[in-house]
Design a protein around this motif. Structure first.
Motif, PDB file in Angstrom:
ATOM      1  N   PRO A  99       0.910  -1.189   0.180  1.00 23.67           N
ATOM      2  CA  PRO A  99       0.139  -0.122   0.030  1.00 23.67           C
ATOM      3  C   PRO A  99       0.911   1.113   0.101  1.00 23.67           C
ATOM      4  CG  PRO A  99      -0.749  -1.511   1.647  1.00 23.67           C
ATOM      5  CD  PRO A  99       0.583  -2.069   1.239  1.00 23.67           C
ATOM      6  N   ASP A 100       0.399   2.525  -0.629  1.00 23.82           N
ATOM      7  CA  ASP A 100       0.928   3.907  -0.786  1.00 23.82           C
ATOM      8  C   ASP A 100       1.385   4.154   0.773  1.00 23.82           C
ATOM      9  OD1 ASP A 100       0.260   3.751  -3.208  1.00 23.82           O
ATOM     10  OD2 ASP A 100      -1.062   5.383  -3.002  1.00 23.82           O
ATOM     11  N   PHE A 101       0.768   3.780   1.902  1.00 26.46           N
ATOM     12  CA  PHE A 101       1.172   4.223   3.241  1.00 26.46           C
ATOM     13  C   PHE A 101       2.652   3.479   3.598  1.00 26.46           C
ATOM     14  CE2 PHE A 101       1.793   3.099   7.796  1.00 26.46           C
ATOM     15  CZ  PHE A 101       1.935   4.657   8.318  1.00 26.46           C
ATOM     16  N   ASP A 102       2.492   2.248   3.291  1.00 27.40           N
ATOM     17  CA  ASP A 102       3.680   1.649   3.608  1.00 27.40           C
ATOM     18  C   ASP A 102       4.855   1.952   2.835  1.00 27.40           C
ATOM     19  OD1 ASP A 102       1.949   0.062   5.264  1.00 27.40           O
ATOM     20  OD2 ASP A 102       2.340  -1.970   4.264  1.00 27.40           O
ATOM     21  N   ALA A 103       4.788   2.186   1.541  1.00 26.58           N
ATOM     22  CA  ALA A 103       5.757   2.635   0.838  1.00 26.58           C
ATOM     23  C   ALA A 103       6.675   4.021   1.253  1.00 26.58           C
ATOM     24  CB  ALA A 103       5.336   2.648  -0.889  1.00 26.58           C
ATOM     25  N   MET A 104       5.510   4.897   1.639  1.00 24.49           N
ATOM     26  CA  MET A 104       6.073   6.220   1.998  1.00 24.49           C
ATOM     27  C   MET A 104       6.688   5.758   3.216  1.00 24.49           C
ATOM     28  SD  MET A 104       6.619   9.433   0.967  1.00 24.49           S
ATOM     29  CE  MET A 104       5.321   9.537  -0.279  1.00 24.49           C
ATOM     30  N   ASN A 157      11.564  -7.502   0.009  1.00 26.40           N
ATOM     31  CA  ASN A 157      10.336  -6.945   0.936  1.00 26.40           C
ATOM     32  C   ASN A 157      10.460  -5.593   1.234  1.00 26.40           C
ATOM     33  OD1 ASN A 157      12.938  -7.652   2.243  1.00 26.40           O
ATOM     34  ND2 ASN A 157      11.699  -8.209   4.093  1.00 26.40           N
ATOM     35  N   TYR A 158      11.694  -5.000   1.517  1.00 27.84           N
ATOM     36  CA  TYR A 158      11.836  -3.516   1.718  1.00 27.84           C
ATOM     37  C   TYR A 158      12.850  -3.217   0.853  1.00 27.84           C
ATOM     38  CZ  TYR A 158       8.969  -4.048   5.786  1.00 27.84           C
ATOM     39  OH  TYR A 158       7.901  -4.364   6.805  1.00 27.84           O
ATOM     40  N   PRO A 159      12.651  -2.766  -0.614  1.00 32.62           N
ATOM     41  CA  PRO A 159      13.705  -2.726  -1.283  1.00 32.62           C
ATOM     42  C   PRO A 159      14.343  -1.350  -1.299  1.00 32.62           C
ATOM     43  CG  PRO A 159      11.513  -2.192  -2.297  1.00 32.62           C
ATOM     44  CD  PRO A 159      11.403  -2.463  -1.046  1.00 32.62           C
ATOM     45  N   ALA A 160      14.030  -0.446  -0.594  1.00 35.90           N
ATOM     46  CA  ALA A 160      14.753   0.623  -0.289  1.00 35.90           C
ATOM     47  C   ALA A 160      15.440   0.984   1.193  1.00 35.90           C
ATOM     48  CB  ALA A 160      13.883   2.175  -0.321  1.00 35.90           C
ATOM     49  N   PHE A 161      14.270   0.552   2.296  1.00 36.42           N
ATOM     50  CA  PHE A 161      15.012   0.690   3.619  1.00 36.42           C
ATOM     51  C   PHE A 161      16.163  -0.486   3.951  1.00 36.42           C
ATOM     52  CE2 PHE A 161      14.240  -1.128   7.978  1.00 36.42           C
ATOM     53  CZ  PHE A 161      14.974   0.137   8.697  1.00 36.42           C
ATOM     54  N   VAL A 162      15.881  -1.486   3.371  1.00 34.33           N
ATOM     55  CA  VAL A 162      16.944  -2.642   3.668  1.00 34.33           C
ATOM     56  C   VAL A 162      18.304  -2.259   3.226  1.00 34.33           C
ATOM     57  CG1 VAL A 162      17.752  -5.235   3.231  1.00 34.33           C
ATOM     58  CG2 VAL A 162      15.281  -4.410   4.007  1.00 34.33           C
ATOM     59  N   PRO A 163      18.458  -1.786   1.698  1.00 31.80           N
ATOM     60  CA  PRO A 163      19.741  -1.576   1.473  1.00 31.80           C
ATOM     61  C   PRO A 163      20.224  -0.457   2.136  1.00 31.80           C
ATOM     62  CG  PRO A 163      18.277  -1.059  -0.269  1.00 31.80           C
ATOM     63  CD  PRO A 163      17.637  -2.039   0.881  1.00 31.80           C
ATOM     64  N   THR A 185      12.730  -6.347  -7.361  1.00 34.41           N
ATOM     65  CA  THR A 185      12.258  -4.922  -7.312  1.00 34.41           C
ATOM     66  C   THR A 185      13.718  -4.033  -7.858  1.00 34.41           C
ATOM     67  OG1 THR A 185      13.608  -5.215  -5.032  1.00 34.41           O
ATOM     68  CG2 THR A 185      10.883  -5.160  -5.485  1.00 34.41           C
ATOM     69  N   PRO A 186      14.159  -4.489  -9.008  1.00 29.36           N
ATOM     70  CA  PRO A 186      15.363  -3.576  -9.499  1.00 29.36           C
ATOM     71  C   PRO A 186      15.561  -2.218  -9.552  1.00 29.36           C
ATOM     72  CG  PRO A 186      14.426  -4.807 -11.211  1.00 29.36           C
ATOM     73  CD  PRO A 186      13.584  -5.314 -10.046  1.00 29.36           C
ATOM     74  N   LEU A 187      14.107  -1.721 -10.073  1.00 29.05           N
ATOM     75  CA  LEU A 187      14.078  -0.379 -10.452  1.00 29.05           C
ATOM     76  C   LEU A 187      14.004   0.365  -9.254  1.00 29.05           C
ATOM     77  CD1 LEU A 187      11.136  -0.791 -13.067  1.00 29.05           C
ATOM     78  CD2 LEU A 187      13.638   0.132 -13.454  1.00 29.05           C
ATOM     79  N   THR A 284       8.207  -9.880   6.458  1.00 28.84           N
ATOM     80  CA  THR A 284       8.912  -8.964   7.357  1.00 28.84           C
ATOM     81  C   THR A 284       9.817  -9.799   8.214  1.00 28.84           C
ATOM     82  OG1 THR A 284       7.432  -6.933   7.481  1.00 28.84           O
ATOM     83  CG2 THR A 284       9.094  -7.154   9.019  1.00 28.84           C
ATOM     84  N   CYS A 285      11.267  -9.766   8.191  1.00 31.60           N
ATOM     85  CA  CYS A 285      12.263 -10.820   8.793  1.00 31.60           C
ATOM     86  C   CYS A 285      11.760 -10.685  10.241  1.00 31.60           C
ATOM     87  CB  CYS A 285      13.459 -10.417   8.401  1.00 31.60           C
ATOM     88  SG  CYS A 285      14.045  -8.648   9.010  1.00 31.60           S
ATOM     89  N   ILE A 286      11.403  -9.666  10.700  1.00 27.65           N
ATOM     90  CA  ILE A 286      10.850  -9.507  12.265  1.00 27.65           C
ATOM     91  C   ILE A 286       9.388  -9.445  12.539  1.00 27.65           C
ATOM     92  CG2 ILE A 286      13.185  -8.220  12.699  1.00 27.65           C
ATOM     93  CD1 ILE A 286      11.428  -5.574  12.960  1.00 27.65           C
ATOM     94  N   ALA A 287       8.838 -10.076  11.529  1.00 26.00           N
ATOM     95  CA  ALA A 287       7.109 -10.141  11.769  1.00 26.00           C
ATOM     96  C   ALA A 287       6.931 -11.184  12.797  1.00 26.00           C
ATOM     97  CB  ALA A 287       6.662 -10.749  10.535  1.00 26.00           C
TER      98      ALA A 287
END
Length: 515
Positions: A99-104, A157-163, A185-187, A284-287
């Protein structure tokens, strides 16, 4: 559809590599509806070597910057993230189906990490004076220097936060990076690197492709590797890294448990477990995957969890609570785990079905009651929106079951008696614990993030996550220039006998513990 290589909203620029015309391409699709998002080149070993070479050429100038100067640049990166937050969040949502909320919120979390790292790096990386005991004629200090080039291999799963969990520390310590994002999620990875480099310095190179591209990066001459993903993939990376004795940090899977004590606020625990499990569709790895609840509270917790789960919405609409399963084959894994558990006596009390009416990659938020510790559902990472309720006799039994698991990434405990809660915290063998909450440790950037056992080793976040990517160098200097060096006197005329050295040892510490 995003069109890599052009400028404008929701676009990224991608290095094409060798033999552009003949290069195979990797397509990215929105798991919500299967529509194409864009494509990237599949980089081979030669491309990876080129990327590492570029990163190595760029590193010395960055490494010579002081930690304070690097911190200022991290703030500039944060500024670019804020300026392009909407664009990055749109690509995240499109590639993952969240969802948008999760992405932002993911983009915000990236900015929080850069903020914290910029605040702490000048102090954490400053030369550290230590006692020169027993050579008080010396000054002793530790200096922190960059490794050089760090390979960062990240999941979907978190393609911006994890890196950024790795990159914030990697860059603060004076390294440059080569990022290999997930093939799903390469883009997002390419756009993230573009935003980082847009701050004014070419600090992150990107290579895109499938597992072969990641294997090439693992086998390259990078100076350290940071990997987030499954233990199975980690073993392949470790074998490749061992050929060069390349150090690694591994952030791997989890099977996180919540322990609900007799005196817990059951309603709060149930709401937390539902949110902690179903957020990001359980990917999520810590779900929170397991709830170990004492039999005193079992029925009350189960009923409260059912009520909480019934309020959770799922679907392709971007305002829903739960979005798509990013990797559609994972639904087959989820269904098999549920079949095995129900055949063995567990009961699905909420959900339990894929939702083909919503799209090709949706699964209902699910609660399974009466799960036993020996079931695969209780022992193996599900990576989906499935919450297992495991009744236990008491808190001791809960701790035993929680620890009887290959994983140890994070966990949580609910209870009012501080002594009981503290005892659980002490005995719970995991990398992090949230008290009367879940996931909280990952949202505090000052705390280290990492696990034990099959959940990995090394740490991201916090001071430890900055020093993880710095090489400590020991330095000893004489307090007075006129004093001779210690080693030069070893073969001199004034050389104590072994008996004299033994006498000193007995005088100092021969009568007890001493100071």
């Amino acid at each position: 559809m995003f069109r890599p290589g052009t400028k404008g909203s929701s676009t990224v620029t991608i290095t094409e590599g060798h033999d552009v015309d003949a290069r195979p391409r990797l397509s990215s699709a929105d798991p919500r509806d299967g529509r194409g998002v864009g494509s990237v080149p599949v980089h081979d070993a030669a491309d990876v070597a080129d990327a590492v070479g570029r990163a190595r050429a760029d590193q010395p100038a960055w490494g010579r910057c002081s930690p304070a100067e690097r911190a200022d640049h991290l703030r500039r990166i944060r500024g670019r993230l804020a300026a392009r937050a909407g664009e990055l969040a749109e690509v995240i949502a499109a590639e993952t189906g969240k969802p948008d909320f999760d992405a932002m919120a993911e983009v915000l979390s990236c900015a929080v990490l850069f903020t914290h790292t910029a605040r702490r790096a000048p102090k954490v990386l400053a030369p550290e004076k230590v006692s020169a005991f027993p050579l008080y004629v010396k000054r002793a200090e530790i200096r922190y220097e960059p490794y050089g080039v760090v390979g960062v291999i990240s999941p979907w799963n978190y393609p911006a936060f994890v890196p950024v969990q790795a990159l914030s520390g990697v860059l603060a310590a004076g390294n440059t990076a080569v990022l290999k994002p997930s093939e799903l999620t390469p883009l997002t990875g390419v756009l993230l690197a573009e935003i980082i480099n847009e701050a004014g310095l070419p600090l992150v190179q990107v290579v895109t492709g499938d597992g072969a591209t990641g294997a090439a990066l693992s086998s390259s001459d990078v100076d350290k590797i940071a990997f987030t993903g499954s233990p199975a993939t980690a073993r392949h990376i470790l074998r490749a890294a061992a050929e060069h004795l390349t150090p690694t940090v591994m952030e791997l899977g989890g099977k996180d448990a919540m322990i609900v004590c007799d005196d817990a606020d059951v309603e709060a625990a149930a709401r937390t477990a539902v949110a902690g499990c179903f957020a990001n569709a359980g990917q999520t790895c810590i779900a929170v995957e397991r709830v170990l609840v004492t039999r005193t509270n079992h029925v009350a917790f189960r009923d409260a969890a059912i009520r909480a789960a019934q309020r959770v919405t799922v679907g392709p609409e971007r305002t829903k609570h739960v979005g798509a399963i990013t990797q559609p084959p994972q639904i087959d894994v989820i269904e098999q785990r549920l079949r095995d558990a129900t055949t063995a006596g567990a009961t699905v009390v909420v959900g339990g079905h894929r939702r083909d009416d919503l799209g090709a990659s949706f699964f209902e938020p699910t609660i399974v009651d009466g799960v036993r510790p020996d079931m695969a559902l209780a022992r193996e990472e599900t990576f989906g929106p499935v919450l297992s309720i495991i009744p236990v006799d008491d808190v001791d039994d809960a701790v035993r079951v929680a620890n009887d698991c290959d994983y140890g990434l994070a966990g949580s405990v609910f209870g009012r008696d501080r002594r009981v809660v503290d005892d659980v915290v002490e005995r719970f063998a995991t990398g992090a614990i949230s008290v009367n909450d879940a996931l909280a440790t990952a949202l505090v950037p000052g705390l280290p993030f990492g696990g034990v056992r099959s959940s990995g080793f090394g740490r991201l976040h916090g001071d430890a996550g900055i020093r993880e990517f710095a090489v400590p160098k020991a330095v000893a200097t004489s307090r007075l220039a006129v004093l001779p060096g210690l080693t030069a006197s070893m073969f001199g005329s004034v050389r104590p006998s072994a008996a004299q050295v033994g006498t000193v040892l007995r005088v100092l510490w021969g009568r007890g513990a001493g100071a």
